[in-house]
Design an enzyme around this catalytic site. Structure first.
Site, short mmCIF file in Angstrom:
data_model
loop_
_atom_site.label_atom_id
_atom_site.label_comp_id
_atom_site.label_asym_id
_atom_site.label_seq_id
_atom_site.Cartn_x
_atom_site.Cartn_y
_atom_site.Cartn_z
N GLY A 24 93.96 55.35 44.75
CA GLY A 24 92.94 54.33 44.58
C GLY A 24 91.68 54.87 43.92
O GLY A 24 91.68 55.93 43.31
N ARG A 28 86.41 61.82 42.36
CA ARG A 28 85.38 62.59 43.06
C ARG A 28 84.11 62.75 42.25
O ARG A 28 83.11 63.25 42.77
CB ARG A 28 85.95 63.95 43.46
CG ARG A 28 86.98 63.86 44.60
CD ARG A 28 87.42 65.23 45.08
NE ARG A 28 88.18 65.16 46.33
CZ ARG A 28 89.50 65.07 46.42
NH1 ARG A 28 90.22 65.07 45.30
NH2 ARG A 28 90.10 65.00 47.57
N HIS A 45 90.02 54.59 37.86
CA HIS A 45 89.11 54.76 36.74
C HIS A 45 89.92 54.75 35.44
O HIS A 45 91.13 54.48 35.46
CB HIS A 45 88.29 56.04 36.88
CG HIS A 45 89.10 57.27 37.16
ND1 HIS A 45 89.99 57.81 36.25
CD2 HIS A 45 89.18 58.06 38.26
CE1 HIS A 45 90.55 58.88 36.76
NE2 HIS A 45 90.09 59.06 37.99
N ALA A 46 89.25 55.06 34.35
CA ALA A 46 89.92 54.97 33.04
C ALA A 46 91.12 55.90 32.93
O ALA A 46 92.06 55.61 32.18
CB ALA A 46 88.91 55.26 31.92
N GLY A 47 91.11 57.01 33.66
CA GLY A 47 92.27 57.89 33.64
C GLY A 47 93.50 57.21 34.21
O GLY A 47 94.60 57.31 33.65
N HIS A 48 93.32 56.51 35.33
CA HIS A 48 94.44 55.76 35.89
C HIS A 48 94.90 54.65 34.95
O HIS A 48 96.10 54.39 34.81
CB HIS A 48 94.03 55.14 37.23
CG HIS A 48 93.68 56.12 38.30
ND1 HIS A 48 92.37 56.34 38.69
CD2 HIS A 48 94.44 56.95 39.05
CE1 HIS A 48 92.36 57.24 39.65
NE2 HIS A 48 93.60 57.64 39.88
N GLN A 99 99.76 69.97 40.30
CA GLN A 99 100.51 68.92 40.98
C GLN A 99 101.66 68.41 40.12
O GLN A 99 102.79 68.24 40.59
CB GLN A 99 99.57 67.76 41.31
CG GLN A 99 100.26 66.51 41.83
CD GLN A 99 99.28 65.40 42.11
OE1 GLN A 99 98.71 65.37 43.20
NE2 GLN A 99 99.07 64.49 41.17
N GLN A 140 97.76 65.46 52.61
CA GLN A 140 97.30 66.40 51.58
C GLN A 140 95.83 66.76 51.72
O GLN A 140 95.26 67.43 50.85
CB GLN A 140 97.60 65.86 50.19
CG GLN A 140 96.86 64.60 49.79
CD GLN A 140 97.44 63.99 48.52
OE1 GLN A 140 98.52 63.42 48.53
NE2 GLN A 140 96.70 64.12 47.41
N VAL A 170 91.95 62.00 30.60
CA VAL A 170 90.92 61.14 30.01
C VAL A 170 89.57 61.71 30.39
O VAL A 170 89.34 62.07 31.56
CB VAL A 170 91.07 59.69 30.50
CG1 VAL A 170 89.93 58.82 29.96
CG2 VAL A 170 92.42 59.12 30.06
#
Length: 284
Positions: free
Chosen positions: A30, A185, A33-36, A151, A60, A174
């Site tokens: 959740g 973060r 942002h633009a990366g998602h 990851q 995690q 991005v």
């Protein structure tokens, strides 16, 4: 867009589609942002159906990490997903029994480098939850951002080792206009710390420029990067050059591929980033 809150519900929604449709899956925690959004756009190009999950995975997070304070913005996230053309949004309250999971996965070797040293058990939590999500959604394709390269490498190895029938794709990081890698973060950063944080991407770019120009001494690359970090009063938790597949250290740039990795705490935020050291290299 249909929203499911339990594994049984999302399984039921997807069951009739599997025979005739390809399914792409974007797992997230959740605070989108633009990366998602870039992952979702890529997923829509590659598959008939796009499923996004939003789940803040407690396994995690370490005991002194930001689980309780991790930003949760479901209503805004759901609107972004709907506007982007996501078909199904999976938002479970929990994926574990009330007494806690008794069987989990463990990541080895690839998890012992980089972030794994500072976050023991973190990648065990990652592979456990991704395995659960893959079992529930059963996607043909799963997309992850390259900002979290370690990851991505571990999930690729999990899929290979466990013979999972899903193709894992990495999508390029991005960045903000000044180069800072987008991250949920980043919202922890004060204005002053936000201005300092761009030194991470500047340091990596400087290493890439030296490597592209022919410098093979990794010590020279790291000295240049550390000077940029020092000017911003940032001390790296790690600054390494590694093979992007094995994540093993490289002593010289005498062979490709090679990738530079960095982690540093800026104010209250722990930030990570990475970059290929030769701009002509494709993602490995």
């Amino acid at each position: 867009m249909r929203i499911a809150h339990t594994p049984a519900e999302i399984r039921r929604q997807l069951k009739s589609l599997r025979a005739s449709k390809t399914i792409a899956f974007v797992p997230t925690m959740g605070c989108l942002h633009a990366g998602h959004m870039s992952l979702i756009r890529k997923a829509k190009q590659l598959a008939d159906i796009v499923v996004v999950s939003i789940y803040v995975n407690p396994l995690q997070f370490g005991p002194n990490e930001d689980l309780d304070n991790y930003p949760r913005t479901f209503d805004a996230d759901a609107k972004l997903c709907a506007d982007a053309g996501v078909d199904f949004l999976f938002n479970p309250a929990t994926l574990y029994p009330a007494s806690g999971p008794k069987i989990t996965l463990k990541a080895t070797q690839l998890s012992e480098h980089l972030c794994g040293k500072a976050r023991p058990g973190h990648f065990d939590g990652v592979v456990t939850v991704v395995n659960i999500l893959f079992n529930i959604v059963q996607p043909d394709i799963a997309l992850f951002g390259e900002k979290d390269w370690q990851q991505l490498a571990i999930i690729r190895r999990m899929v290979s080792d466990l013979q999972m029938a899903v193709e894992v794709l990495g999508v390029e990081t991005v960045r903000e206009p000044d180069g800072l890698a987008m991250s949920s973060r980043n919202r922890y950063l004060s204005e002053t710390d936000r201005n300092r944080a761009v030194a991470l991407s500047k340091a990596l770019r400087a290493m890439q420029q030296l490597a592209t120009a022919g410098e093979s001494d990794i010590g020279v690359l790291k000295d240049r990067a550390n000077a940029i970090l020092a000017a911003a009063d940032i001390s790296a938790e790690y600054l390494d050059v590694r093979n992007p597949n094995s994540l093993k250290n490289k002593n010289r740039l005498n062979s490709r591929p090679a990738r530079a990795f960095i982690a540093a705490r800026v104010g209250s935020a722990r930030l990570i980033d990475n970059i290929p050291l030769h701009q002509t290299e494709e993602s490995q």
